[in-house]
Design a protein around this motif. Structure first.
Motif, PDB file in Angstrom:
ATOM      1  N   THR A 253     -10.363  -1.767  -1.281  1.00 46.45           N
ATOM      2  CA  THR A 253     -10.733  -1.767  -2.696  1.00 46.45           C
ATOM      3  C   THR A 253     -12.244  -1.587  -2.839  1.00 46.45           C
ATOM      4  O   THR A 253     -12.710  -0.967  -3.801  1.00 46.45           O
ATOM      5  CB  THR A 253     -10.294  -3.080  -3.365  1.00 46.45           C
TER       6      THR A 253
ATOM      7  N   ILE B 140      -6.203   0.893 -13.041  1.00 44.25           N
ATOM      8  CA  ILE B 140      -6.927  -0.361 -13.280  1.00 44.25           C
ATOM      9  C   ILE B 140      -8.192  -0.436 -12.428  1.00 44.25           C
ATOM     10  O   ILE B 140      -9.255  -0.834 -12.907  1.00 44.25           O
ATOM     11  CB  ILE B 140      -5.983  -1.576 -13.034  1.00 44.25           C
ATOM     12  N   ASP B 141      -8.095  -0.016 -11.162  1.00 44.08           N
ATOM     13  CA  ASP B 141      -9.253  -0.118 -10.270  1.00 44.08           C
ATOM     14  C   ASP B 141     -10.335   0.892 -10.643  1.00 44.08           C
ATOM     15  O   ASP B 141     -11.516   0.662 -10.381  1.00 44.08           O
ATOM     16  CB  ASP B 141      -8.829   0.115  -8.812  1.00 44.08           C
TER      17      ASP B 141
ATOM     18  N   THR C 297      -2.672   1.050 -14.983  1.00 41.33           N
ATOM     19  CA  THR C 297      -1.712   1.429 -13.960  1.00 41.33           C
ATOM     20  C   THR C 297      -2.208   0.901 -12.612  1.00 41.33           C
ATOM     21  O   THR C 297      -3.379   1.057 -12.275  1.00 41.33           O
ATOM     22  CB  THR C 297      -1.520   2.949 -13.964  1.00 41.33           C
ATOM     23  N   THR C 298      -1.309   0.245 -11.903  1.00 42.22           N
ATOM     24  CA  THR C 298      -1.706  -0.588 -10.776  1.00 42.22           C
ATOM     25  C   THR C 298      -1.012  -0.138  -9.502  1.00 42.22           C
ATOM     26  O   THR C 298       0.215  -0.019  -9.468  1.00 42.22           O
ATOM     27  CB  THR C 298      -1.331  -2.059 -11.060  1.00 42.22           C
TER      28      THR C 298
ATOM     29  N   LYS D 152      -5.630  -0.726  -0.436  1.00 36.62           N
ATOM     30  CA  LYS D 152      -4.663  -0.059  -1.313  1.00 36.62           C
ATOM     31  C   LYS D 152      -3.537   0.532  -0.455  1.00 36.62           C
ATOM     32  O   LYS D 152      -3.780   1.068   0.618  1.00 36.62           O
ATOM     33  CB  LYS D 152      -5.383   1.026  -2.133  1.00 36.62           C
TER      34      LYS D 152
ATOM     35  N   ASP E 234       1.260   1.554 -16.467  1.00 37.68           N
ATOM     36  CA  ASP E 234       0.887   0.850 -17.685  1.00 37.68           C
ATOM     37  C   ASP E 234       0.763   1.830 -18.848  1.00 37.68           C
ATOM     38  O   ASP E 234      -0.299   2.010 -19.441  1.00 37.68           O
ATOM     39  CB  ASP E 234      -0.435   0.113 -17.442  1.00 37.68           C
TER      40      ASP E 234
ATOM     41  N   GLY F  38       2.517  -4.779 -19.030  1.00 35.28           N
ATOM     42  CA  GLY F  38       1.183  -5.057 -18.500  1.00 35.28           C
ATOM     43  C   GLY F  38       0.484  -6.158 -19.284  1.00 35.28           C
ATOM     44  O   GLY F  38      -0.186  -7.019 -18.712  1.00 35.28           O
TER      45      GLY F  38
ATOM     46  N   HIS G 273      -0.630  -9.638 -17.489  1.00 36.63           N
ATOM     47  CA  HIS G 273      -2.045  -9.979 -17.332  1.00 36.63           C
ATOM     48  C   HIS G 273      -2.546 -10.967 -18.371  1.00 36.63           C
ATOM     49  O   HIS G 273      -3.462 -11.730 -18.096  1.00 36.63           O
ATOM     50  CB  HIS G 273      -2.901  -8.720 -17.387  1.00 36.63           C
TER      51      HIS G 273
ATOM     52  N   ARG H  46      -5.544  -8.030  -8.103  1.00 38.37           N
ATOM     53  CA  ARG H  46      -4.792  -7.443  -9.214  1.00 38.37           C
ATOM     54  C   ARG H  46      -5.257  -7.999 -10.559  1.00 38.37           C
ATOM     55  O   ARG H  46      -5.425  -7.269 -11.516  1.00 38.37           O
ATOM     56  CB  ARG H  46      -3.303  -7.730  -9.018  1.00 38.37           C
ATOM     57  N   HIS H  47      -5.437  -9.302 -10.615  1.00 36.94           N
ATOM     58  CA  HIS H  47      -5.713  -9.937 -11.918  1.00 36.94           C
ATOM     59  C   HIS H  47      -7.196 -10.105 -12.210  1.00 36.94           C
ATOM     60  O   HIS H  47      -7.598 -10.118 -13.376  1.00 36.94           O
ATOM     61  CB  HIS H  47      -5.044 -11.308 -11.993  1.00 36.94           C
TER      62      HIS H  47
ATOM     63  N   GLY I 181      -9.963  -8.771 -10.013  1.00 39.82           N
ATOM     64  CA  GLY I 181     -10.715  -7.562  -9.690  1.00 39.82           C
ATOM     65  C   GLY I 181     -12.044  -7.800  -8.992  1.00 39.82           C
ATOM     66  O   GLY I 181     -12.868  -6.895  -8.927  1.00 39.82           O
TER      67      GLY I 181
END
Ligand SMILES: [Ca+2]
Ligand SMILES: [Ca+2]
Lengths: 322, 322
Positions: free
Chosen positions: A122, A175-176, A196-197, A213, A221, A229, A233, B232-233, B235
């Motif tokens: 990541t 998302i990242d 989107t994850t 990843k 999402d 989503g 979250h 994920r949540h 980051g």
């Protein structure tokens, strides 16, 4: 020297919005949920606002900006993947066929990107996106992509936060990817970005704990995935949601449709309508990217506020370089 | 009347912690990251703290509290599922066999619970848990389960927040279960709870948009799943993490192990060691629930702070009824 008393209340919190029913509806909604003597008063911790990103907070034409990043990455990696020449969306990506890529939709493009980053940490991904955002430029405007955010929406984010809203991004994009610039550009910290994850796994690499990843998708999402989503979250319904396409339809429904007769909390759904071909791009029902069709038809009956960019926004982008 | 100046700094923010090296290490860490003239100063928005729940914020013996909820639900539903009599963990659940259920581990118990709630709306699930928490009592203490939170940890959560930390729960327990009481009990809003996560889908039921649980698992937020859940949540990496078992080992590594020579941010890992059989429960290496073995061995070398409940805590539970 005369020290005039500064009246913050008198300052317009939305200077890039033209006066009119759109701006008035926003201000009136915020007043209703924040005034303690209002029947619609909402406790600060329940003031959840969700914003789509592509086409709502920044531009998305002629192609989702993340797709340009994907294009650059896929080109970098193509020599090791001869099979890509035959397979969509890789074929269009390698051919630089923007129209062909747009026709694939956001899902396949994000999937391509996620797959391309299998086994990447990541941290390495974040560095790669940060480098790209600092250097790549939009093919038409020549601006950095992060300079193509909407000034009126930046003001709206800030206005909501000043009224104790907690603002989230809920995007079909990765998302990242969004988290790399969301704090600096939107004031939205990574933990308030939903998108989107991809899958991920933990491992020790040379004794260093990293999250890697994995190349699969854990959540798309978009459309019906957006309320999922949001639940995953945020864990509660927003009272405000903003989007610009049919991909936001379910988020707008989830946010605004009353549960039952007792559910009288004020709620506002907002749709950014891309009507300004001169200052930005003009598109809706026929566009492969950011198609707005069903949600536009449903807006009047659902009470969703349709913002007409050409009519309602004094300016679109921030002053260059800001 | 003498109006003495109130010195907040002089008040002990951790009154239920006995003076000693444990409390001193916490206070020293917080001072290092918050004092602007400190070499270890950390910007407020990077002050992320993550707390395990079971055995770290509330008790978990003789069985994870969520397992008691699962037991009650499974019993309610057993008439419609004759096949459960033959299958673990259902068999143990229906027999009221606490030992047998504990031996299954947290994963199968949460999976059973998730499966039992397939097609239930998130709202109905929340109501069911809220009702249970308001009425069910712990078999040994007779307290409501939410009265078995640890007073010293409540103070620690508040102390960190007062120093601009953003506090998250990162639990192997179910995210939707914990969110029902996390705000009221811990001051942690639903969007700051990470946990084992079931699948969900969006649908319109009689025209009402709802999110429905699907009965599969999207993330097991335990062991190597914890850094994945954090990514994920949240980051980004926490600078503080607290746990009590080997299920927290990877979260503690991910939080505290330096990335490289430049990674000099102060970081603290904390382990709650259950040493007090009189006031709570005494267990570690041999326990089926909350086993603490490898992480205990690694603590000295890794610099993790091991909190000895018997020695370090003046009291364990809040005053009853508070
Ligand atoms: Ca959009
Ligand atoms: Ca635990």
């Amino acid at each position: 020297i005369v020290l005039a008393p500064v009246s913050l209340a008198a300052e317009d919190p939305l200077p890039s919005w033209r006066d009119g029913p759109g701006k008035a509806a926003i201000v009136e909604f915020v007043a209703r949920v924040t005034r303690q003597d209002s029947a619609g008063y909402v406790e600060p911790h329940e003031r959840i606002a969700t914003f789509d990103n592509d086409g709502t907070l920044w531009s998305e034409q002629p192609l989702y900006f993340q797709a340009y990043y994907a294009l650059d990455r896929i080109r970098d990696m193509a020599a090791d993947h001869p099979e890509w020449k035959e397979r969509e969306p890789y074929r269009s990506a390698l051919a630089g066929d923007v129209k062909g890529l747009a026709a694939q939709g956001k899902g396949p493009v994000v999937e391509m990107l996620v797959a391309a980053h299998a086994n990447v940490t990541t941290e390495a991904f974040t560095r790669s996106v940060a480098h790209w955002l600092a250097t790549a430029r939009h093919p038409r405007t020549g601006r950095l992509f992060t300079e193509m955010v909407y000034q009126p929406m930046l003001e709206l984010l800030e206005y909501l936060r000043a009224n104790d809203f907690k603002v989230f991004i809920v995007s079909g994009g990765g998302i990242d990817f969004i988290r790399v610039f969301s704090h600096e550009r939107y004031g939205v910290p990574p933990e308030q970005v939903v998108g989107t994850t991809g899958g991920a796994r933990f491992e020790l690499r040379d004794g260093i704990p990293v999250v890697v990843k994995t190349g699969d998708i854990s959540l798309i999402d978009d459309k019906a995935g957006k309320p999922v989503g949001i639940w995953r979250h945020i864990g509660r319904r927003p009272i405000f949601a903003a989007g610009n396409s049919d991909g936001d339809l379910q988020m707008l429904q989830y946010t605004t449709v009353a549960r039952n007769e007792d559910d009288t909390t004020p709620r506002l759904g907002l749709i950014v309508h891309h009507t300004d071909g001169e200052r930005e791009f003009e598109y809706d029902r026929e566009s492969a990217v950011g198609r707005l069709d069903r949600a536009l038809d449903m807006a009047p009956e659902q009470g969703w506020l349709v913002v007409d960019m050409k009519r309602d926004w004094r300016r679109v982008f921030p002053v260059a370089g800001s």
